[in-house]
Design a protein around this motif. Structure first.
Motif, PDB file in Angstrom:
ATOM      1  N   GLU A 172      28.881  68.058  32.843  1.00  0.00           N
ATOM      2  CA  GLU A 172      27.797  68.745  32.933  1.00  0.00           C
ATOM      3  C   GLU A 172      26.721  67.712  33.580  1.00  0.00           C
ATOM      4  O   GLU A 172      25.249  67.981  33.712  1.00  0.00           O
ATOM      5  N   VAL A 173      26.762  67.011  32.431  1.00  0.00           N
ATOM      6  CA  VAL A 173      25.684  65.535  31.681  1.00  0.00           C
ATOM      7  C   VAL A 173      25.710  64.834  33.705  1.00  0.00           C
ATOM      8  O   VAL A 173      23.986  64.738  33.813  1.00  0.00           O
ATOM      9  N   ILE A 174      25.964  65.003  34.221  1.00  0.00           N
ATOM     10  CA  ILE A 174      25.898  64.566  35.889  1.00  0.00           C
ATOM     11  C   ILE A 174      25.401  65.173  36.419  1.00  0.00           C
ATOM     12  O   ILE A 174      24.025  64.908  37.094  1.00  0.00           O
ATOM     13  N   PHE A 175      25.000  66.677  36.700  1.00  0.00           N
ATOM     14  CA  PHE A 175      24.812  67.551  37.009  1.00  0.00           C
ATOM     15  C   PHE A 175      22.913  67.885  36.371  1.00  0.00           C
ATOM     16  O   PHE A 175      22.061  67.079  37.066  1.00  0.00           O
ATOM     17  N   ILE A 176      22.562  67.671  34.717  1.00  0.00           N
ATOM     18  CA  ILE A 176      21.779  66.855  34.928  1.00  0.00           C
ATOM     19  C   ILE A 176      20.837  66.265  35.077  1.00  0.00           C
ATOM     20  O   ILE A 176      19.605  66.340  35.507  1.00  0.00           O
ATOM     21  N   LYS A 177      21.928  65.605  34.586  1.00  0.00           N
ATOM     22  CA  LYS A 177      20.672  63.646  35.417  1.00  0.00           C
ATOM     23  C   LYS A 177      19.828  63.896  36.726  1.00  0.00           C
ATOM     24  O   LYS A 177      19.023  63.858  37.508  1.00  0.00           O
ATOM     25  N   LEU A 178      21.368  64.598  37.870  1.00  0.00           N
ATOM     26  CA  LEU A 178      20.670  65.042  39.359  1.00  0.00           C
ATOM     27  C   LEU A 178      19.076  66.155  38.908  1.00  0.00           C
ATOM     28  O   LEU A 178      18.523  66.129  40.238  1.00  0.00           O
ATOM     29  N   LEU A 179      19.743  67.263  39.168  1.00  0.00           N
ATOM     30  CA  LEU A 179      18.623  68.182  38.202  1.00  0.00           C
ATOM     31  C   LEU A 179      17.130  67.227  37.964  1.00  0.00           C
ATOM     32  O   LEU A 179      15.687  67.770  38.443  1.00  0.00           O
ATOM     33  N   ALA A 180      17.300  66.684  36.833  1.00  0.00           N
ATOM     34  CA  ALA A 180      15.919  66.021  36.330  1.00  0.00           C
ATOM     35  C   ALA A 180      15.007  65.245  37.120  1.00  0.00           C
ATOM     36  O   ALA A 180      13.920  65.335  36.911  1.00  0.00           O
ATOM     37  N   GLY A 181      15.302  64.930  37.812  1.00  0.00           N
ATOM     38  CA  GLY A 181      14.572  64.234  38.959  1.00  0.00           C
ATOM     39  C   GLY A 181      14.214  64.657  39.813  1.00  0.00           C
ATOM     40  O   GLY A 181      12.860  64.712  41.171  1.00  0.00           O
ATOM     41  N   ARG A 182      14.745  66.101  40.216  1.00  0.00           N
ATOM     42  CA  ARG A 182      14.265  67.106  41.576  1.00  0.00           C
ATOM     43  C   ARG A 182      13.155  68.279  41.204  1.00  0.00           C
ATOM     44  O   ARG A 182      12.713  68.675  41.708  1.00  0.00           O
ATOM     45  N   GLU A 183      13.848  68.827  39.677  1.00  0.00           N
ATOM     46  CA  GLU A 183      12.769  69.645  39.306  1.00  0.00           C
ATOM     47  C   GLU A 183      12.333  69.238  37.992  1.00  0.00           C
ATOM     48  O   GLU A 183      12.997  68.783  36.879  1.00  0.00           O
ATOM     49  N   ARG A 184      11.056  70.455  37.509  1.00  0.00           N
ATOM     50  CA  ARG A 184      10.994  70.052  36.218  1.00  0.00           C
ATOM     51  C   ARG A 184      12.053  70.786  35.070  1.00  0.00           C
ATOM     52  O   ARG A 184      12.144  71.777  35.059  1.00  0.00           O
ATOM     53  N   PRO A 185      11.665  70.211  34.072  1.00  0.00           N
ATOM     54  CA  PRO A 185      12.603  70.453  32.696  1.00  0.00           C
ATOM     55  C   PRO A 185      12.855  72.057  32.093  1.00  0.00           C
ATOM     56  O   PRO A 185      13.546  72.119  31.764  1.00  0.00           O
ATOM     57  N   PHE A 186      11.363  72.360  32.276  1.00  0.00           N
ATOM     58  CA  PHE A 186      11.442  73.954  31.864  1.00  0.00           C
ATOM     59  C   PHE A 186      12.138  74.705  32.959  1.00  0.00           C
ATOM     60  O   PHE A 186      13.188  75.746  33.306  1.00  0.00           O
ATOM     61  N   GLN A 187      11.999  74.665  34.126  1.00  0.00           N
ATOM     62  CA  GLN A 187      12.545  75.172  35.609  1.00  0.00           C
ATOM     63  C   GLN A 187      14.492  75.299  35.665  1.00  0.00           C
ATOM     64  O   GLN A 187      15.055  75.951  35.505  1.00  0.00           O
ATOM     65  N   ILE A 188      14.794  73.464  35.295  1.00  0.00           N
ATOM     66  CA  ILE A 188      16.072  73.666  34.985  1.00  0.00           C
ATOM     67  C   ILE A 188      16.376  74.462  34.021  1.00  0.00           C
ATOM     68  O   ILE A 188      17.360  75.822  33.877  1.00  0.00           O
ATOM     69  N   LEU A 189      15.980  74.654  32.981  1.00  0.00           N
ATOM     70  CA  LEU A 189      16.195  75.918  31.201  1.00  0.00           C
ATOM     71  C   LEU A 189      16.280  76.743  32.136  1.00  0.00           C
ATOM     72  O   LEU A 189      17.393  77.587  31.570  1.00  0.00           O
ATOM     73  N   LEU A 190      15.639  77.851  32.338  1.00  0.00           N
ATOM     74  CA  LEU A 190      15.137  78.929  32.448  1.00  0.00           C
ATOM     75  C   LEU A 190      15.952  79.616  33.835  1.00  0.00           C
ATOM     76  O   LEU A 190      17.019  80.512  33.475  1.00  0.00           O
ATOM     77  N   ILE A 191      16.562  78.153  35.410  1.00  0.00           N
ATOM     78  CA  ILE A 191      17.661  78.939  35.783  1.00  0.00           C
ATOM     79  C   ILE A 191      18.987  78.719  35.506  1.00  0.00           C
ATOM     80  O   ILE A 191      19.984  78.842  35.524  1.00  0.00           O
ATOM     81  N   ASN A 192      18.772  77.610  34.524  1.00  0.00           N
ATOM     82  CA  ASN A 192      20.217  77.447  34.025  1.00  0.00           C
ATOM     83  C   ASN A 192      20.790  78.411  32.758  1.00  0.00           C
ATOM     84  O   ASN A 192      22.581  78.401  33.108  1.00  0.00           O
ATOM     85  N   ASN A 193      20.022  79.037  32.107  1.00  0.00           N
ATOM     86  CA  ASN A 193      20.662  79.960  30.869  1.00  0.00           C
ATOM     87  C   ASN A 193      20.324  81.588  31.614  1.00  0.00           C
ATOM     88  O   ASN A 193      21.557  82.421  31.067  1.00  0.00           O
ATOM     89  N   ALA A 194      19.944  81.826  32.533  1.00  0.00           N
ATOM     90  CA  ALA A 194      20.006  83.029  33.998  1.00  0.00           C
ATOM     91  C   ALA A 194      21.185  82.793  34.353  1.00  0.00           C
ATOM     92  O   ALA A 194      21.913  83.735  34.046  1.00  0.00           O
ATOM     93  N   ILE A 195      21.609  81.757  35.040  1.00  0.00           N
ATOM     94  CA  ILE A 195      23.180  81.596  35.638  1.00  0.00           C
ATOM     95  C   ILE A 195      24.426  82.036  34.866  1.00  0.00           C
ATOM     96  O   ILE A 195      25.196  82.891  35.100  1.00  0.00           O
ATOM     97  N   GLY A 196      24.136  81.034  34.291  1.00  0.00           N
ATOM     98  CA  GLY A 196      24.513  81.249  31.987  1.00  0.00           C
ATOM     99  C   GLY A 196      25.108  82.547  32.164  1.00  0.00           C
ATOM    100  O   GLY A 196      26.467  82.682  31.510  1.00  0.00           O
TER     101      GLY A 196
END
Length: 299
Positions: A172-196
């Protein structure tokens, strides 16, 4: 592909954020153990506990989103699904392990994941890891092994669950790092928890039982604490390399020992102190090494 403006590198802040994330994450495991061992009522299945984690984290984050009204821009859905799947798997396995073996043992074994994350960062992120990082990672790994107490009966079913959690969370750490440079942190959190939430709901339906009032409160606590941990960790990953950030998450071991002492009256023995000392030494080496180039740049 649209990239968000880069966040300035700040290894010191990244380290502080990761340590805060580890304190929150250890709290979720403590509550999960209480739920999975019957301390707050009839035992809840780990799949239902992980569902509560995603449910209340999503409610907390979506509540903030309703006030902030953030713009969602071109999510990398493949990365989000991968991250959420590994994250759900790691959380569920960790919660299951905490019900079978002592909290300190489960935490120690599962938090081999920073080593997994560092190793995966080489082929998947193209990060270069120098001898100091290799050395500090090796020290941290040895500290974790000391805390696992090989040969003392730890390597049982619960330990295997914790090991699976480590592998899943390391990926999961790798996916977080790949997403960190593409999207804003809040967007990542919102989408991750929706899918989860979607994944965990499907799984929880197989084992659902109505929680007691105390269990609902604990489930809510897990969700809120995990949301806070995610916020800190994602912001840390945006400010430093994954291979630098990941080892600091070993601090969860220290927080787990502290919670054991305060809540369950379990105090660390000599082996625990040795293992924790090795982990903290590794973290100190990383901080010192990362600070040297910045110190040399000061006029």
């Amino acid at each position: 592909m649209t990239r968000v403006p880069p966040i300035s590198a700040n290894p010191a802040l990244a380290a502080v954020l990761t340590i805060a994330a580890s304190a929150f994450a250890a709290g979720t495991t403590l509550l999960a153990k209480a739920l999975g061992t019957g301390a707050l009522g009839p035992e809840l299945h780990p799949l239902q506990i992980s569902h509560g984690r995603f449910l209340f984290a999503f409610l907390a984050i979506s509540g903030v989103a309703a006030m902030m009204r953030p713009t969602i821009s071109r999510p990398a859905w493949g990365l989000h699904v991968g991250r959420s799947t590994f994250g759900w798997g790691g959380v569920s396995l960790m919660f299951a392990a905490a019900a079978f073996i002592p909290l300190s043992d489960a935490t120690a074994i599962s938090f081999l994941n920073p080593v997994v994350g560092m190793l995966l960062a080489i082929p998947f992120l193209g990060e270069r890891i120098g001898p100091w990082r290799w050395g500090s990672a090796a020290i941290a790994f040895c500290g974790a092994l000391v805390l696992v107490r090989p040969g003392a009966g730890s390597l049982e079913f619960g330990a295997l669950l914790a090991l699976g959690a480590a592998l899943s969370m390391g990926a999961e750490v790798i996916f977080i790092k790949l997403l960190a440079g593409r999207e804003r942190p809040f967007q990542i959190l919102l989408i991750n928890n929706a899918i989860g939430l979607f994944i965990s709901t499907c799984a929880a339906l197989l084992v659902w039982r109505m929680p007691t009032a105390a269990q609902w409160a604990a489930l809510a606590g897990i969700g809120v604490l995990m949301a806070m941990a995610q916020t800190c960790f994602i912001n840390a990953m945006a400010r430093a390399d994954a291979s630098f950030v990941s080892p600091f998450f070993y601090m969860t071991l220290a927080f787990a020992a502290l919670y054991d002492a305060l809540i369950f009256g379990v105090h660390p023995d000599r082996v625990s102190w040795i293992g924790a000392g090795l982990v903290l030494t590794a973290a100190a080496i990383l901080v010192w090494r990362e600070a040297r180039p910045r110190m040399h740049q000061i006029p």
